[in-house]
Scaffold this motif. Structure first.
Motif, PDB file in Angstrom:
ATOM      1  N   LEU A 757     -17.350   0.364  -2.405  1.00  0.00           N
ATOM      2  CA  LEU A 757     -16.229  -0.401  -2.944  1.00  0.00           C
ATOM      3  C   LEU A 757     -14.894   0.169  -2.491  1.00  0.00           C
ATOM      4  CD1 LEU A 757     -16.809  -1.386  -6.685  1.00  0.00           C
ATOM      5  CD2 LEU A 757     -15.865  -2.817  -4.872  1.00  0.00           C
ATOM      6  N   LYS A 758     -14.826   1.492  -2.492  1.00  0.00           N
ATOM      7  CA  LYS A 758     -13.582   2.152  -2.095  1.00  0.00           C
ATOM      8  C   LYS A 758     -13.192   1.706  -0.679  1.00  0.00           C
ATOM      9  CE  LYS A 758     -13.149   6.074  -0.151  1.00  0.00           C
ATOM     10  NZ  LYS A 758     -13.390   7.494   0.165  1.00  0.00           N
ATOM     11  N   ASN A 759     -14.198   1.747   0.227  1.00  0.00           N
ATOM     12  CA  ASN A 759     -13.901   1.380   1.607  1.00  0.00           C
ATOM     13  C   ASN A 759     -13.507  -0.083   1.723  1.00  0.00           C
ATOM     14  OD1 ASN A 759     -14.355   3.963   2.405  1.00  0.00           O
ATOM     15  ND2 ASN A 759     -16.550   3.620   2.787  1.00  0.00           N
ATOM     16  N   VAL A 760     -14.232  -0.940   0.981  1.00  0.00           N
ATOM     17  CA  VAL A 760     -13.898  -2.365   1.021  1.00  0.00           C
ATOM     18  C   VAL A 760     -12.475  -2.590   0.533  1.00  0.00           C
ATOM     19  CG1 VAL A 760     -14.443  -4.630   0.031  1.00  0.00           C
ATOM     20  CG2 VAL A 760     -16.285  -3.095   0.756  1.00  0.00           C
ATOM     21  N   LEU A 761     -12.161  -1.982  -0.638  1.00  0.00           N
ATOM     22  CA  LEU A 761     -10.852  -2.209  -1.237  1.00  0.00           C
ATOM     23  C   LEU A 761      -9.728  -1.639  -0.376  1.00  0.00           C
ATOM     24  CD1 LEU A 761     -11.490  -1.593  -5.059  1.00  0.00           C
ATOM     25  CD2 LEU A 761     -11.411  -3.741  -3.798  1.00  0.00           C
ATOM     26  N   ALA A 762     -10.004  -0.439   0.208  1.00  0.00           N
ATOM     27  CA  ALA A 762      -8.977   0.164   1.065  1.00  0.00           C
ATOM     28  C   ALA A 762      -8.659  -0.791   2.214  1.00  0.00           C
ATOM     29  CB  ALA A 762      -9.455   1.508   1.603  1.00  0.00           C
ATOM     30  N   GLY A 763      -9.687  -1.447   2.741  1.00  0.00           N
ATOM     31  CA  GLY A 763      -9.494  -2.386   3.844  1.00  0.00           C
ATOM     32  C   GLY A 763      -8.773  -3.652   3.405  1.00  0.00           C
ATOM     33  N   GLU A 764      -8.824  -3.967   2.113  1.00  0.00           N
ATOM     34  CA  GLU A 764      -8.233  -5.215   1.614  1.00  0.00           C
ATOM     35  C   GLU A 764      -6.762  -5.062   1.242  1.00  0.00           C
ATOM     36  OE1 GLU A 764     -10.345  -6.493  -1.807  1.00  0.00           O
ATOM     37  OE2 GLU A 764     -11.998  -7.350  -0.658  1.00  0.00           O
ATOM     38  N   ALA A 765      -6.262  -3.811   1.335  1.00  0.00           N
ATOM     39  CA  ALA A 765      -4.902  -3.575   0.855  1.00  0.00           C
ATOM     40  C   ALA A 765      -3.902  -4.507   1.531  1.00  0.00           C
ATOM     41  CB  ALA A 765      -4.513  -2.119   1.095  1.00  0.00           C
ATOM     42  N   GLN A 766      -3.029  -5.131   0.749  1.00  0.00           N
ATOM     43  CA  GLN A 766      -2.016  -6.062   1.256  1.00  0.00           C
ATOM     44  C   GLN A 766      -0.683  -5.343   1.289  1.00  0.00           C
ATOM     45  OE1 GLN A 766      -0.849 -10.030  -0.507  1.00  0.00           O
ATOM     46  NE2 GLN A 766      -2.694  -9.577  -1.619  1.00  0.00           N
ATOM     47  N   ASN A 767       0.003  -5.437   2.389  1.00  0.00           N
ATOM     48  CA  ASN A 767       1.308  -4.782   2.402  1.00  0.00           C
ATOM     49  C   ASN A 767       2.363  -5.731   1.876  1.00  0.00           C
ATOM     50  OD1 ASN A 767       3.838  -3.753   3.210  1.00  0.00           O
ATOM     51  ND2 ASN A 767       2.739  -2.339   4.578  1.00  0.00           N
ATOM     52  N   ILE A 768       2.914  -5.419   0.704  1.00  0.00           N
ATOM     53  CA  ILE A 768       3.996  -6.243   0.149  1.00  0.00           C
ATOM     54  C   ILE A 768       5.213  -5.348  -0.018  1.00  0.00           C
ATOM     55  CG2 ILE A 768       4.694  -7.686  -1.804  1.00  0.00           C
ATOM     56  CD1 ILE A 768       1.705  -8.039  -2.469  1.00  0.00           C
ATOM     57  N   ASN A 769       6.244  -5.650   0.718  1.00  0.00           N
ATOM     58  CA  ASN A 769       7.483  -4.847   0.674  1.00  0.00           C
ATOM     59  C   ASN A 769       7.212  -3.349   0.827  1.00  0.00           C
ATOM     60  OD1 ASN A 769       8.807  -7.259   0.090  1.00  0.00           O
ATOM     61  ND2 ASN A 769       8.647  -6.892  -2.145  1.00  0.00           N
ATOM     62  N   GLY A 770       6.317  -3.007   1.754  1.00  0.00           N
ATOM     63  CA  GLY A 770       6.035  -1.582   1.995  1.00  0.00           C
ATOM     64  C   GLY A 770       5.083  -0.961   0.984  1.00  0.00           C
ATOM     65  N   ILE A 771       4.625  -1.747   0.002  1.00  0.00           N
ATOM     66  CA  ILE A 771       3.656  -1.232  -0.973  1.00  0.00           C
ATOM     67  C   ILE A 771       2.276  -1.701  -0.580  1.00  0.00           C
ATOM     68  CG2 ILE A 771       2.848  -1.486  -3.365  1.00  0.00           C
ATOM     69  CD1 ILE A 771       5.781  -1.725  -4.198  1.00  0.00           C
ATOM     70  N   ASN A 772       1.280  -0.771  -0.610  1.00  0.00           N
ATOM     71  CA  ASN A 772      -0.109  -1.182  -0.366  1.00  0.00           C
ATOM     72  C   ASN A 772      -0.732  -1.658  -1.654  1.00  0.00           C
ATOM     73  OD1 ASN A 772      -0.331  -0.744   2.426  1.00  0.00           O
ATOM     74  ND2 ASN A 772      -0.354   1.479   2.041  1.00  0.00           N
ATOM     75  N   PHE A 773      -0.774  -2.951  -1.819  1.00  0.00           N
ATOM     76  CA  PHE A 773      -1.199  -3.555  -3.077  1.00  0.00           C
ATOM     77  C   PHE A 773      -2.678  -3.934  -3.058  1.00  0.00           C
ATOM     78  CE2 PHE A 773      -1.940  -7.568  -5.393  1.00  0.00           C
ATOM     79  CZ  PHE A 773      -1.756  -7.098  -6.686  1.00  0.00           C
ATOM     80  N   ILE A 774      -3.406  -3.454  -4.071  1.00  0.00           N
ATOM     81  CA  ILE A 774      -4.813  -3.849  -4.222  1.00  0.00           C
ATOM     82  C   ILE A 774      -5.001  -4.283  -5.678  1.00  0.00           C
ATOM     83  CG2 ILE A 774      -7.234  -3.127  -4.105  1.00  0.00           C
ATOM     84  CD1 ILE A 774      -6.287  -0.751  -2.366  1.00  0.00           C
ATOM     85  N   ALA A 775      -5.574  -5.449  -5.922  1.00  0.00           N
ATOM     86  CA  ALA A 775      -5.914  -5.873  -7.293  1.00  0.00           C
ATOM     87  C   ALA A 775      -7.242  -6.593  -7.216  1.00  0.00           C
ATOM     88  CB  ALA A 775      -4.844  -6.764  -7.866  1.00  0.00           C
ATOM     89  N   ARG A 776      -8.194  -6.169  -8.128  1.00  0.00           N
ATOM     90  CA  ARG A 776      -9.542  -6.675  -7.936  1.00  0.00           C
ATOM     91  C   ARG A 776     -10.346  -6.589  -9.229  1.00  0.00           C
ATOM     92  NH1 ARG A 776     -14.429  -7.508  -5.145  1.00  0.00           N
ATOM     93  NH2 ARG A 776     -14.170  -6.936  -2.959  1.00  0.00           N
ATOM     94  N   ASN A 777     -11.164  -7.600  -9.439  1.00  0.00           N
ATOM     95  CA  ASN A 777     -12.186  -7.489 -10.488  1.00  0.00           C
ATOM     96  C   ASN A 777     -13.388  -6.793  -9.893  1.00  0.00           C
ATOM     97  OD1 ASN A 777     -11.637  -8.784 -13.140  1.00  0.00           O
ATOM     98  ND2 ASN A 777     -10.952 -10.426 -11.776  1.00  0.00           N
TER      99      ASN A 777
END
Ligand code: ATP
Ligand code: MG
Length: 877
Positions: A757-777
Motif C-alpha cells: 500500500l505504501k508503494n502504491v500510495l507513494a506513486g499516487e501522490a498528487q502535486n498541488i501547489n508544491g504539496i504531495n497530497f495523498i488521500a485514500r480509503n
C-alpha cells in the motif's frame, strides 16, 4: 513467687474451699449476640446466673482470658498510657451459683490476700455499694457490717457510687452491688503526705482496684428496669496482672514477670532502653499488650477481617503497628516475631498458643504487611495533597483526615502527628463532623428493637431432642418480639424441641409450629448462649396452647450428609496434608459444605484427587456412626478427639466417631447413621481465604451427582464441536496451536499489505501547489497498521499531506500526517485538519501538529473525506 505460682495459689486456695477448678473459656464468643468477646470472668457462666440452665457445680474457680476492647467495657484508649489497664488480661474468679453469699466471699477474699499472699493489711481498702435512690437501691449495709467485722474497724471502708459499686455485664443482663478491694502501692513518704483512702477510685496509678466481689441479684431488662434473679450468686474477679504487681512489689503491671519478657524482647528489637523515654515506653507497652490480645484471639479462632469482631481485632493490630512504625521506627513486619516469647511464657496455662504458634505468626505477619502497604499509600496521598493543604492555610481539612481514617486506617492522632512534621494542623472539628455523619449512617442501617422476654411458662428448661426426633409435642416457655427496619420477627423458646439451632457451622433447622388450626413457619433456629430460639414471623394464636413441632426433614437429611462428609474431609486433609491442619471455620447447609483450615500452600490438583478418593472410599465402607453423648472432656481427649475451635467449656461433650482410627471429633451437630448415606462426595473449589487459611467447598449425594453431570455435559458439548475426537486434550491443543499460527500468518500478511500500500500510495501522490497530497480509503484490520502506513509514508514522501480513512472493527477512523516543513513553514496543523474532516464521520479527535487521528460514528461518511481533503489543499496558496 513467679506469676505462674501466684495463679496456682489462687486456684489451690479455692479448691481447698470446695471449688471445682475449670479451664478458661475461649476469648471469642460464639453464641451470644450481646457480646463479641468474653469481657469478664462471669460471661461464660451467664446462663447459670440467669437461670437458663443449672450450673454443673455450685462452686467454681478459674482464670478467664478477658478482652476489653468493645461494648460496655472498653479500655483500649487507656492501654499504653496507664500502667494497669490491658486489652487482654486474666481474671481470677471464684463463683457461687446459688450457694454461699456475701459472708464467705468477703472472708475468703481477705484470707487469701493477707494470709496466703501476705499483702500488707494497712495498704488495703474496701468499698461497698452506697445505694441509688433513683433505682430504689439501698446501701449495702450487710457488706459494710461484714467488712467491719473482718477489718476490726470502719476506717478502711468506703461507700461507692453506682458507677464503681454496681456491676453490670452489659446494657442488659445479670448485675448487682459489688464490693471492691483496692491496694495502695505508693512509697511510705507518699503515704505520709496523702492518705490512701483519698485516692481510692481516683485513677491513681499506684492506688488501684485489684478485686471485685459482685453479688448477683438482679437482671437488667431492655427497658432499663431491674428484676430479681431466681437465686443469689457470687461472681468475683481479680485482675491477675494487678495482683502480680502488688505481690511482686512493682509500680506497674508492665514491670511484673507477666510482661517483662515481652518488654525485654521489644526493647531489644527496637534497640531502646525501656524506662528512659515516655514516648517509646508508651509504644513498647502498647505493643506488649496488643500482642497478647492478637495472639489469643487468633488462637481461639477469631481472624482479623473487615467486619464485626474480626474488624475489632484488625484495628488493634493496626494500633500496635502504628505505634511500632511511628515511635520505634519499625518499618517492616515485626509484631509477629514476639509470638514465640509469649507462647513459651503461657505454655503451662494456655497451651493453645504454643500449639498454633506458626499459624498465629503467619496471620499476624500477613496483616502487618498489608497494613504497612496501606500506611505507605496513605502517606503518599498526604504528600500529593500537601500543596493543597498549604494553600488552605496549612490545614488538613476534616474530609481528608476522615478519608485517611476511613480508607487508610489512619486514626486522627496519626494524621495529626504527620501533619506536625510537615508544619500543618488538622481540622479536628471537621473530622468529628464527618465521623458523626458516618455513625448516624450506620446507626440508621441497623436499628433493631428487641422486647424483653415474655414468660409463658417459667419452671421448665429447654430439652433438645433433635438427635433422635423430627417432631414432638410441647409448650412455649417464653417469646419476644424483634423489629429490624420495619420487619417483625418473633423469638420463641420451647420446652422440648427437635429444631437444631445454628452452631458449629451447621445452619439452623426450618419447619413448622402448629397449634389447633394455626400453623406458624419457623424460618430459622438460633442459639443465644444455651437458649434455643425459634425464629418466626408470627406468633401462634394461643401461646399457652400445646404445640406440635415438625422440622423440614428433607432439608435436615441433606444437612446431615454434608456435616458427616465434613468430618470425613477433615480427617482426609490431616492424612494427606499433615497434622498442622486445624479447622478454622466451617459452614454446613442444605446446599454444600465449606471447610476452612490452616495450611500454607495451595492444595494441588493431585492432592484434591487423593482427598476425594479417601473420603469416597470411607463412604463406600459404610462406616456406622458412633455417637457418644455426655462424655467427660478428659476422656474424649484421651480417645484423640479433635476439639472444634472455640467450643465453650463444658464438663461433658458429645463425641462423633466414624471409625475410631479415622475420624473422632467433638461435635454437637447432626449426622448420618452410616457413611453410605452420603452417597458421593465431590470437591468443587479450593481457594485462599486469609493468610495461612485455605477453603474447600464440596457437595454430596444428589448435588455431587448434578455437579459431575453438568461438568460432563459441558465436556460432551465441547467434544461434539470438535467432531468427537479420540483424545480431546490433544485436539484442543492442536486447535489452539493452529489458531496462533494463523494469527501470526495474518500479521505477516498485513505487514506485507502495508508495504504494498505504501508503494502504491507513494506513486499516487498528487502535486498541488508544491504539496504531495495523498488521500485514500484503505482496508486494514488494525489501527496499528494504519499508523505504521502513515509513518512509513512520511519517511518516503517529502512535502507530504496525507489523509487515510479506514473502517476498523466497524468504526470509522481518520489519520492525518504532515511533513514537518508543512507545519513549520505553512503553519498547517494536523489536529485542526483532522477535527474538520471528522465532521464527515460525526466524530472528533486530536493529536500533534504533524500527526493526528479521529474516530467517529458514521462510517458512510468516510467516502467523502478524500474529496474534502483535496478541496482543502487546493484552497491553500
Ligand atoms: P477499673 O475501674 O480499674 O477499670 P473495673 O471496675 O472496670 O476496674 P471490674 O469490671 O470490676 O473492673 O473487673 C474486676 C477486676 O479485673 C478489677 O478489679 C481489676 O483488677 C481487673 N481489671 C479490670 N479491667 C482491667 C483491665 N482493662 N486490665 C487489667 N485488669 C483489669
Ligand atoms: Mg474498667
Amino acid at each position: 513467687m513467679t506469676s505462674n505460682e501466684i495463679r496456682k495459689q489462687f486456684l489451690d486456695f479455692f479448691a481447698s474451699k470446695g471449688h471445682h477448678i475449670v479451664p478458661s473459656a475461649p476469648i471469642v464468643v460464639k453464641d451470644d449476640p450481646t457480646l463479641m468477646f468474653i469481657n469478664s470472668g462471669m460471661a461464660p457462666f451467664k446462663d447459670y446466673f440467669l437461670g437458663n440452665k443449672p450450673a454443673p457445680y455450685k462452686r467454681i474457680a478459674d482464670t478467664q482470658k478477658c478482652l476489653r476492647v468493645s461494648g460496655k467495657h472498653n479500655d483500649l484508649e487507656e492501654v499504653g498510657y496507664d500502667t494497669y489497664h490491658h486489652t487482654m488480661f486474666e481474671m481470677l474468679g471464684n463463683w457461687s451459683f446459688g450457694d454461699y453469699f456475701k459472708k464467705d466471699a468477703l472472708h475468703w477474699a481477705w484470707e487469701l490476700l493477707t494470709e496466703v499472699y501476705k499483702l500488707p493489711k494497712d495498704r488495703l481498702y474496701v468499698s461497698v455499694f452506697g445505694g441509688d435512690p433513683s433505682e430504689n437501691l439501698e446501701r449495702d449495709m450487710e457488706a459494710f457490717e461484714l467488712w467491719k467485722g473482718i477489718l476490726g474497724s470502719e476506717e478502711r471502708i468506703l461507700f461507692g457510687s453506682k458507677k464503681d459499686n454496681f456491676w453490670e455485664m452489659g446494657d442488659t443482663g445479670p448485675c448487682g452491688p459489688c464490693s471492691e478491694i483496692h491496694i495502695d502501692l505508693r512509697s511510705e513518704e507518699e503515704v505520709a503526705k496523702t492518705p490512701g483512702k483519698d485516692l481510692v477510685n481516683n485513677d491513681h496509678p499506684q492506688v488501684v482496684e485489684i478485686w471485685n466481689n459482685v453479688f448477683m441479684e438482679f437482671n437488667r431488662l431492655q427497658d432499663g428496669s431491674l428484676v430479681k434473679l431466681p437465686a443469689q450468686h457470687v461472681d468475683t474477679g481479680m485482675g491477675f496482672e494487678r495482683l502480680c504487681m502488688a505481690i511482686e512489689g512493682k509500680q506497674s503491671n508492665y514491670d511484673t514477670s507477666v510482661f517483662q519478657p515481652l518488654i525485654q524482647f521489644i526493647s531489644d528489637a527496637a534497640d531502646i532502653k525501656y524506662g528512659e523515654n515516655e514516648k517509646t515506653d508508651i509504644a513498647t507497652r502498647v505493643i506488649a499488650d496488643h500482642i497478647r490480645t492478637l495472639s489469643f484471639a487468633i488462637a481461639d479462632g477469631q481472624l482479623p477481617s473487615n467486619n464485626k469482631a474480626g474488624y475489632v481485632i484488625r484495628r488493634i493490630l493496626r494500633r500496635a503497628v502504628r505505634y511500632a512504625f511511628t515511635f520505634l521506627n519499625f518499618k517492616k513486619p515485626f509484631f509477629y516475631s514476639i509470638v514465640p516469647t509469649l507462647a513459651d511464657q503461657m505454655a503451662s496455662v494456655f497451651p493453645e498458643l504454643k500449639q498454633q504458634q506458626s499459624f498465629v505468626m503467619r496471620v499476624i505477619e500477613e496483616e502487618e504487611i498489608a497494613f504497612l502497604r496501606t500506611l505507605e499509600n496513605g502517606l503518599k496521598r498526604l504528600d500529593t495533597l500537601e500543596e493543597k493543604f498549604k494553600q488552605n492555610g496549612n490545614v488538613i481539612d476534616g474530609k481528608t483526615a476522615f478519608e485517611l481514617y476511613d480508607t487508610f486506617g489512619f486514626p486522627l492522632d496519626l494524621t495529626a502527628l504527620i501533619a506536625r512534621e510537615k508544619g500543618l494542623t488538622v481540622d479536628e472539628a471537621g473530622f468529628n463532623v464527618e465521623m458523626e455523619q458516618q455513625k448516624n449512617r450506620s446507626r440508621n442501617a441497623s436499628v433493631s428493637e428487641q422486647s424483653d422476654w415474655v414468660i409463658v411458662n417459667d419452671e421448665a428448661e429447654t430439652e433438645f431432642i433433635g438427635y433422635d426426633h423430627e417432631t414432638t409435642e410441647t409448650r412455649m416457655l417464653r417469646y419476644r418480639k424483634v423489629s429490624t427496619k420495619g420487619k417483625t420477627e418473633y423469638h420463641i423458646v420451647l420446652e422440648k424441641t427437635p429444631f437444631y439451632a445454628e452452631s458449629g457451622g451447621q445452619v439452623g433447622d426450618t419447619g413448622f409450629l402448629e397449634s389447633g388450626l394455626s400453623k406458624v413457619k419457623v424460618i430459622d433456629t438460633r442459639k443465644e448462649n444455651d437458649l434455643i430460639i425459634h425464629v418466626t414471623t408470627e406468633l401462634p394464636e394461643d401461646v399457652t396452647a400445646p404445640l406440635y413441632l415438625k422440622i423440614d426433614a428433607n432439608r435436615r437429611k441433606v444437612i446431615k450428609k454434608n456435616h458427616s462428609a465434613t468430618h470425613l474431609l477433615h480427617a482426609a486433609l490431616r492424612n494427606h496434608l499433615g497434622e498442622h491442619v486445624h479447622q478454622k471455620g466451617s459452614l454446613v447447609n442444605d446446599k454444600l459444605l465449606r471447610f476452612d483450615f490452616s495450611h500454607f500452600t495451595k492444595v494441588t490438583d493431585e492432592q484434591i484427587h487423593e482427598i476425594e478418593r479417601m473420603v469416597n472410599s470411607k463412604i463406600r465402607q459404610n462406616i456406622a456412626l458412633d455417637e457418644k453423648r455426655n462424655v467427660p472432656i478428659a476422656e474424649a481427649k484421651q480417645h484423640g478427639a479433635m476439639a472444634l475451635f472455640g467450643e465453650k467449656y463444658g464438663e461433658f461433650v458429645r463425641v462423633i466417631t466414624f471409625d475410631k482410627e479415622y475420624s473422632v471429633e467433638l461435635c454437637g451437630g447432626t449426622h448420618v447413621a452410616s457413611t453410605g448415606e452420603i452417597g458421593f462426595f465431590k470437591i468443587v473449589s479450593e481457594s485462599s481465604v486469609a493468610a495461612g487459611v485455605r477453603r474447600i467447598e464440596a457437595v454430596t449425594a444428589n448435588a455431587a451427582e448434578e455437579f459431575v453431570h453438568n461438568q460432563l455435559a459441558q465436556l460432551e458439548e465441547v467434544k461434539q464441536l470438535l467432531g468427537s475426537p479420540q483424545t480431546l486434550s490433544k485436539t484442543v491443543e492442536k486447535v489452539l496451536e493452529e489458531n496462533s499460527a494463523l494469527k501470526k500468518q495474518l500479521e505477516q500478511f498485513e505487514l506485507k499489505q502495508v508495504t504494498v500500500l505504501k508503494n502504491v500510495l507513494a506513486g499516487e501522490a498528487q502535486n498541488i501547489n508544491g504539496i504531495n497530497f495523498i488521500a485514500r480509503n484503505v482496508e486494514l484490520c488494525s489501527a496499528d497498521y494504519v499508523k505504521k502506513l502513515a509513518f512509513d509514508l512520511r519517511q518516503t514522501v517529502d512535502n507530504l499531506f496525507l489523509v487515510l480513512a479506514a473502517e476498523i472493527d466497524g468504526k470509522p477512523q481518520l489519520t492525518v500526517m504532515l511533513s514537518d516543513n508543512l507545519v513549520s513553514e505553512k503553519g498547517l496543523n494536523a489536529t485542526q485538519i483532522v477535527k474538520e474532516l471528522a465532521k464527515e464521520i460525526q466524530g472528533g479527535g486530536g493529536g500533534q501538529p504533524f500527526y493526528a487521528t479521529a474516530g467517529g460514528k458514521n462510517a458512510a461518511g468516510l467516502a467523502n473525506v478524500p474529496a474534502k481533503a483535496e478541496a482543502f489543499v487546493k484552497g491553500l496558496n
